[in-house]
Design a protein around this motif. Sequence first.
Motif, PDB file in Angstrom:
ATOM      1  N   CYS A  49       0.852  -1.189   0.000  1.00  0.00           N
ATOM      2  CA  CYS A  49       0.000   0.000   0.000  1.00  0.00           C
ATOM      3  C   CYS A  49       0.885   1.235   0.000  1.00  0.00           C
ATOM      4  CB  CYS A  49      -0.899   0.002   1.223  1.00  0.00           C
ATOM      5  SG  CYS A  49      -1.967   1.447   1.364  1.00  0.00           S
ATOM      6  N   THR A  50       0.447   2.269  -0.713  1.00  0.00           N
ATOM      7  CA  THR A  50       1.153   3.545  -0.690  1.00  0.00           C
ATOM      8  C   THR A  50       0.171   4.654  -0.357  1.00  0.00           C
ATOM      9  OG1 THR A  50       2.523   5.090  -1.976  1.00  0.00           O
ATOM     10  CG2 THR A  50       0.891   3.833  -3.200  1.00  0.00           C
ATOM     11  N   SER A  51       0.631   5.598   0.430  1.00  0.00           N
ATOM     12  CA  SER A  51      -0.225   6.715   0.811  1.00  0.00           C
ATOM     13  C   SER A  51      -0.444   7.660  -0.361  1.00  0.00           C
ATOM     14  CB  SER A  51       0.403   7.471   1.980  1.00  0.00           C
ATOM     15  OG  SER A  51       1.607   8.096   1.545  1.00  0.00           O
ATOM     16  N   TYR A  52      -1.349   8.624  -0.160  1.00  0.00           N
ATOM     17  CA  TYR A  52      -1.718   9.541  -1.239  1.00  0.00           C
ATOM     18  C   TYR A  52      -0.529  10.292  -1.813  1.00  0.00           C
ATOM     19  CZ  TYR A  52      -1.188  13.471   1.950  1.00  0.00           C
ATOM     20  OH  TYR A  52      -0.669  14.412   2.799  1.00  0.00           O
ATOM     21  N   ASP A  54       2.653   9.118  -1.629  1.00  0.00           N
ATOM     22  CA  ASP A  54       3.727   8.148  -1.888  1.00  0.00           C
ATOM     23  C   ASP A  54       4.836   8.233  -0.845  1.00  0.00           C
ATOM     24  OD1 ASP A  54       5.823   7.086  -4.678  1.00  0.00           O
ATOM     25  OD2 ASP A  54       4.381   5.959  -3.479  1.00  0.00           O
ATOM     26  N   SER A  55       4.566   8.883   0.273  1.00  0.00           N
ATOM     27  CA  SER A  55       5.602   9.059   1.287  1.00  0.00           C
ATOM     28  C   SER A  55       5.605   7.950   2.322  1.00  0.00           C
ATOM     29  CB  SER A  55       5.421  10.405   1.986  1.00  0.00           C
ATOM     30  OG  SER A  55       4.169  10.437   2.640  1.00  0.00           O
ATOM     31  N   SER A  56       4.558   7.188   2.383  1.00  0.00           N
ATOM     32  CA  SER A  56       4.436   6.117   3.354  1.00  0.00           C
ATOM     33  C   SER A  56       4.001   4.849   2.633  1.00  0.00           C
ATOM     34  CB  SER A  56       3.406   6.491   4.422  1.00  0.00           C
ATOM     35  OG  SER A  56       3.234   5.443   5.351  1.00  0.00           O
ATOM     36  N   ARG A  71       3.971   5.534  -7.133  1.00  0.00           N
ATOM     37  CA  ARG A  71       2.818   6.112  -7.818  1.00  0.00           C
ATOM     38  C   ARG A  71       3.204   7.400  -8.507  1.00  0.00           C
ATOM     39  NH1 ARG A  71      -1.553   6.919  -3.327  1.00  0.00           N
ATOM     40  NH2 ARG A  71      -2.690   8.056  -4.938  1.00  0.00           N
ATOM     41  N   ASP A  72       2.469   7.709  -9.560  1.00  0.00           N
ATOM     42  CA  ASP A  72       2.603   8.968 -10.282  1.00  0.00           C
ATOM     43  C   ASP A  72       1.208   9.555 -10.355  1.00  0.00           C
ATOM     44  OD1 ASP A  72       4.087   9.930 -13.494  1.00  0.00           O
ATOM     45  OD2 ASP A  72       2.839  11.026 -12.090  1.00  0.00           O
ATOM     46  N   ASN A  73       0.911  10.439  -9.435  1.00  0.00           N
ATOM     47  CA  ASN A  73      -0.449  10.984  -9.368  1.00  0.00           C
ATOM     48  C   ASN A  73      -0.803  11.788 -10.623  1.00  0.00           C
ATOM     49  OD1 ASN A  73      -1.041   9.806  -6.907  1.00  0.00           O
ATOM     50  ND2 ASN A  73      -0.479  11.613  -5.724  1.00  0.00           N
ATOM     51  N   ARG A 102      -6.447   8.519   3.121  1.00  0.00           N
ATOM     52  CA  ARG A 102      -5.351   9.052   2.304  1.00  0.00           C
ATOM     53  C   ARG A 102      -4.047   8.351   2.671  1.00  0.00           C
ATOM     54  NH1 ARG A 102      -5.076  15.335   2.524  1.00  0.00           N
ATOM     55  NH2 ARG A 102      -4.347  15.133   0.377  1.00  0.00           N
ATOM     56  N   ARG A 103      -4.006   7.863   3.891  1.00  0.00           N
ATOM     57  CA  ARG A 103      -2.831   7.111   4.336  1.00  0.00           C
ATOM     58  C   ARG A 103      -3.222   5.660   4.541  1.00  0.00           C
ATOM     59  NH1 ARG A 103      -2.495  12.163   6.600  1.00  0.00           N
ATOM     60  NH2 ARG A 103      -0.511  13.242   6.312  1.00  0.00           N
TER      61      ARG A 103
END
Length: 126
Positions: A49-52, A54-56, A71-73, A102-103
Amino acid sequence: QVQFVESGGGLVQPGGSLRLSCVASLTLNDYAIGWFRQAPGEEREAVSCTSYSDSSKFYADSAKGRFTISRDNAQSTVYLEMNDLKPEDTAVYFCAANLMRRRCLWPTINHEYAYWGQGTQVTVSS
């Protein structure tokens, strides 16, 4: 209808690599995104899983050290880089958006996820 489209699966030998992609027909900026997999006769399990932002990021124990989510939003795309693949990684891989967070919440609560695609088959075999 909003949906993800997964791609990048295939047949690979043990020890090989694949890069899965997941493209959405919506803006992903506000959602945590998860990759899941389901092997024949098994329940669907969360892989990463990646947060909104991509930091977590979180990974299943089976994926740690071998898989990388990103991810590439701007492109509404999420990736799963898979290295050192093993036969037990054989499954259909799906991505989905967590509409409630979001997280990431880890372990995941799968019913929080939506917009499931058709998946992409990964087969690891010699």
